[in-house]
Write a protein that holds these residues in place. Sequence first.
Motif, PDB file in Angstrom:
ATOM      1  N   GLU A  51       0.834  -1.205   0.000  1.00  0.00           N
ATOM      2  CA  GLU A  51       0.000   0.000   0.000  1.00  0.00           C
ATOM      3  C   GLU A  51       0.870   1.257   0.000  1.00  0.00           C
ATOM      4  O   GLU A  51       0.683   2.162  -0.811  1.00  0.00           O
ATOM      5  N   THR A  52       1.861   1.271   0.907  1.00  0.00           N
ATOM      6  CA  THR A  52       2.737   2.441   1.008  1.00  0.00           C
ATOM      7  C   THR A  52       3.467   2.680  -0.308  1.00  0.00           C
ATOM      8  O   THR A  52       3.513   3.808  -0.810  1.00  0.00           O
ATOM      9  N   GLY A  57       4.455   5.887  -4.706  1.00  0.00           N
ATOM     10  CA  GLY A  57       4.934   5.829  -6.086  1.00  0.00           C
ATOM     11  C   GLY A  57       3.866   6.276  -7.070  1.00  0.00           C
ATOM     12  O   GLY A  57       4.059   6.218  -8.276  1.00  0.00           O
ATOM     13  N   LYS A  58       2.702   6.697  -6.575  1.00  0.00           N
ATOM     14  CA  LYS A  58       1.572   7.153  -7.400  1.00  0.00           C
ATOM     15  C   LYS A  58       1.180   6.102  -8.436  1.00  0.00           C
ATOM     16  O   LYS A  58       0.853   6.381  -9.568  1.00  0.00           O
ATOM     17  N   ILE A  59       1.245   4.821  -8.041  1.00  0.00           N
ATOM     18  CA  ILE A  59       0.882   3.741  -8.961  1.00  0.00           C
ATOM     19  C   ILE A  59      -0.606   3.444  -8.856  1.00  0.00           C
ATOM     20  O   ILE A  59      -1.290   3.296  -9.862  1.00  0.00           O
ATOM     21  N   VAL A  60      -1.111   3.388  -7.631  1.00  0.00           N
ATOM     22  CA  VAL A  60      -2.544   3.212  -7.421  1.00  0.00           C
ATOM     23  C   VAL A  60      -2.989   4.273  -6.412  1.00  0.00           C
ATOM     24  O   VAL A  60      -2.310   4.516  -5.422  1.00  0.00           O
ATOM     25  N   GLN A  61      -4.139   4.921  -6.712  1.00  0.00           N
ATOM     26  CA  GLN A  61      -4.587   6.023  -5.857  1.00  0.00           C
ATOM     27  C   GLN A  61      -5.269   5.546  -4.570  1.00  0.00           C
ATOM     28  O   GLN A  61      -4.880   5.905  -3.482  1.00  0.00           O
ATOM     29  N   HIS A  62      -6.340   4.733  -4.757  1.00  0.00           N
ATOM     30  CA  HIS A  62      -7.143   4.331  -3.596  1.00  0.00           C
ATOM     31  C   HIS A  62      -6.891   2.870  -3.265  1.00  0.00           C
ATOM     32  O   HIS A  62      -7.079   2.004  -4.116  1.00  0.00           O
ATOM     33  N   ILE A  63      -6.478   2.620  -2.032  1.00  0.00           N
ATOM     34  CA  ILE A  63      -6.210   1.244  -1.628  1.00  0.00           C
ATOM     35  C   ILE A  63      -6.958   0.948  -0.335  1.00  0.00           C
ATOM     36  O   ILE A  63      -6.940   1.743   0.607  1.00  0.00           O
ATOM     37  N   GLU A 280      10.531   2.891  -3.175  1.00  0.00           N
ATOM     38  CA  GLU A 280       9.942   2.700  -1.845  1.00  0.00           C
ATOM     39  C   GLU A 280       9.919   1.220  -1.469  1.00  0.00           C
ATOM     40  O   GLU A 280      10.231   0.850  -0.339  1.00  0.00           O
ATOM     41  N   TRP A 281       9.530   0.387  -2.436  1.00  0.00           N
ATOM     42  CA  TRP A 281       9.433  -1.045  -2.164  1.00  0.00           C
ATOM     43  C   TRP A 281      10.808  -1.612  -1.827  1.00  0.00           C
ATOM     44  O   TRP A 281      10.970  -2.365  -0.871  1.00  0.00           O
ATOM     45  N   GLN A 282      11.808  -1.204  -2.623  1.00  0.00           N
ATOM     46  CA  GLN A 282      13.160  -1.704  -2.387  1.00  0.00           C
ATOM     47  C   GLN A 282      13.674  -1.277  -1.005  1.00  0.00           C
ATOM     48  O   GLN A 282      14.368  -2.035  -0.336  1.00  0.00           O
TER      49      GLN A 282
END
Lengths: 322, 161, 501
Positions: A51-52, A57-63, A280-282
Amino acid sequence: MKTKYTTVYRTLLFVAGILAVSLPAVAIDTLKIMVPANAGGGWDQTGRALETAMKSGKIVQHITIENKGGAAGTIGLAQFVNNAKGNPNAIIVGGAVMVGGIITNKSPVTLKDVTPIARLTGEYDVIVVPADSPIKTMKDLVAQLKKDPGSVAWGGGSKGGVDHILAALIAQDAGIDPSKVNYIAYAGGGEAIAAIVGGHVTAGVSGWGEFEGQINAGKLRPLAVSSEKRIPGINVPTLKEQGINVELANWRGVFAAPGLSDAQRKELLTTIEKTAKSKEWQETLKQKNWIDLYLAGDDFGKYVVSEEARLGKILTSLGLAK
Amino acid sequence: MIKKSSLSRGQFFISLSIFAFGVYIAYQTRDIADTQGYEQLGPRLFPMLTGLALILLGAVLGWQTITGDWRDTPQEKKAHKCPDWKAFLIITGGVFVQMALVKILGFVIVTAVLFTTVAYAFGSRRVLRDALISLTLCAAAFLLFTRVLDLSLPASPLGII
Amino acid sequence: METLASLISGFAIALTLQNLGLGLLGVLLGTAVGVLPGIGPGLAIALLLPATSHFDATGALIMFAGVYYGAMYGGSTTSILLNTPGESASIATAIEGNMMAKNGRAGPALATSAIGSFVAGTIGIVLLTVMAPLVVDIAIKFGPAEYFAVMVLAFITISALLGNSRVRGLVSLCLGIFVGLIGFDRQSGQARFTFGIPQLFDGIDVVVVAVGLFAVGEALYMATYLNRVGDNLQKMKGSIWMSKQDWKRSWKPWLRGTALGFPFGALPAGGAEIPTFLSYAIEKKLSKHPEEFGKGAIEGVAGPEAANNASVTGSITMLLTLGLPVSVTAAIVLVAFTQYGLQPGPLLFQNNPSLVWGLIASMYIGNVLLLILNLPLVGIWVKLLRIPRPLLYAGILVFATLGTYGIRNDWFDLLLLYIIGVVGFFMRRYDFPVAPTIVGMILGPLAEQNLRRALSISRGDFSIFVTKPICATILAIIILVLIAPPLWRFIESRRPARRRK
């Protein structure tokens, strides 16, 4: 008359326009993440880290994240298969624990009922005892286990999951019937922490990330990690170093709903790939000591099938599955 | 406030149902696979205890009915003498219509029908006013929940709401 | 000192614009559902659960807590003006409050209940603030055996406090436990009472049960039996302010009500009904004007209203420190915690101090807001009582189905909602209390898991329950609870016999 018709026509055009706009867009802008475990567990952390990464990363807006714990994730899996069928905006976190749980629980819902998307991380288990425990090393623990297998109460994640398998493997290596392991199942490592810290169970076994906070706070003493070599940055010996020939990784990944079209599946694959490659994921991987085991699409599908066979065999030989 | 009441068919039926339900639970317990670990209790114990408790409680209630010991608070007794089963059935109808058609007609339309039906069951005869209020309320709730709160609800065939 | 520092940091969180707004929204909603007959705080929070899954956990929980104690303020307004309690904790208030309103003293009745609620609520939160860290210190030592012992105590106090329909209360509790058993068993992974229906694999959602019993069951009951009975709304006449005499007669009942409400609220008795009735009985006994009771005695409003607000803080203390839900609303707030991936209990204070202390601080602020909302602005809430009954219940059913269907868009849940509603209808008709069903549904599976974990640890040896000091203490309390009332009755029965001599 004429003007009236034009107005009606314009209105219709306008309505059609609104309808066209309200059709679902192709890119994924909302995503429901099902975490089939309670708070604090490894799947929970994976889901929240996704989610973070997706948000920053502006990949998905609403989670949305939904926690639904218990029975090695099969409770959450059953709900996911029920509710998300054909929904291209939903994923479920899963992994080795779920594979084991499905086999031991004879779950009517299996990973064949969902669409494999990607394996993301691996984590090694750590064996801990409360800080004031007389047990100082793995040797002490194994000695007590050999003396009286039932006197060692292991607290960890779901029955038949990786934590349970590791406890059984350690017993087997010490020459003890693995079915004699006294394993107390919790919905997740987080729920088990209170029982371990309080000294109600002898030892705890779960992912490093789940116990890390309490280890650093000095409330839990780590005895061994289940990796092949020492994990960089963690000063805890492996099981192999202490003469126990056991090695086990707990992989985690994501699956999508059943009944998706190829286009919808691809869309999710790209989304997850973007997330897994993001900065962020890394950073999260480094911070949580998760190993990057990214494997996507059909390769991952094949891997899941092979894992089902491998864990099924281990569980049967341990007397946990028929 | 508390009075002994005479034998009531309804109370007896309720006691019997509780007793029968207890028997059913205890019987169904056999269908649960029995796996025991060190705890030596297994997943059957609690269902069995619950079933047995209901059998016992049903029997006690049945006995109280016969002896007149089933104590009732009489404040609503007058009302119990004239039940309005038509209202009960109308509400039931509204709920089942909603259940059957919510996917097809969308949330707003079926729920507006439910609202109007319930209001009718409660004695309102201003059907048009109720229908208008219900459509406004349901549309507003739908927009609030789907647009602002990200809950998913089925839209009507018309699209927007 | 540490507590004070935590509380101050909690205020920093509670006073952010977002949390202040959500807290205000919560107390507004709470007052509204408290005022409206037919909706209680548990139902309101259950319906809000699916809708708030996107909220930040701290804000959402501040809102839910606001609904919880806001409803206690609002409930008194309806009891006093309508003699139909807005929620069950206000039944005792209705007795004297409505008589006062009939005598043209609605204003002082509303004032003493609002100020009493504020006093009790604030003292209750101070107690919560002081006690929570102490309880946490004990709770951290709780293992499965201790939790199981607490659950047994819970079941016993529930059945002991069920009052004149004890058998029916126990039936209700057992039905709840049965509903809680449906689904996969955590310890063994075996399916129980699922009948092969996949929608039942993960158990029945507490939202569906609460909404079914409270909204659908109540609506069916009202429509079938009580629709022809008219309401009699009392008008607000005269000054709202209390006279010097009223103050003099109110302050002691406030304090006594608080002293009863907090500990009884912490006991798992399914709500605030018992302390409010106890407070009513005690005020009647202690009053210098016993002749006024039944004709509008202000003590009979002040005491119970203080008791029901203090009981809320008592049950929140148990929920936060032990993770133990002791009332219907607390059970649903527990579900809210797990929705946000949080496990209430001693570790919550360690792992999420900002959430816990933010929540506690918000309750101080909420009480002040509620005093303002319920004293000068009480006229606005009275308008809610003018909503025609057909529209009110139609609206309740709309939101009931919205909340249920919104969980996972499954028609099966609506069917389940209706079935549970019909069960609720019969429970209401034959005077079975419904609160124990919800409490049993949550506590039953918890008790089972902890019993099986404890015995797994001891390898089937039941002596684990007596060899652990905390566990043995709880068991001693259980025995005391079991033998004290009959012993008391025995002594009571002997006393008049002696006097006769």
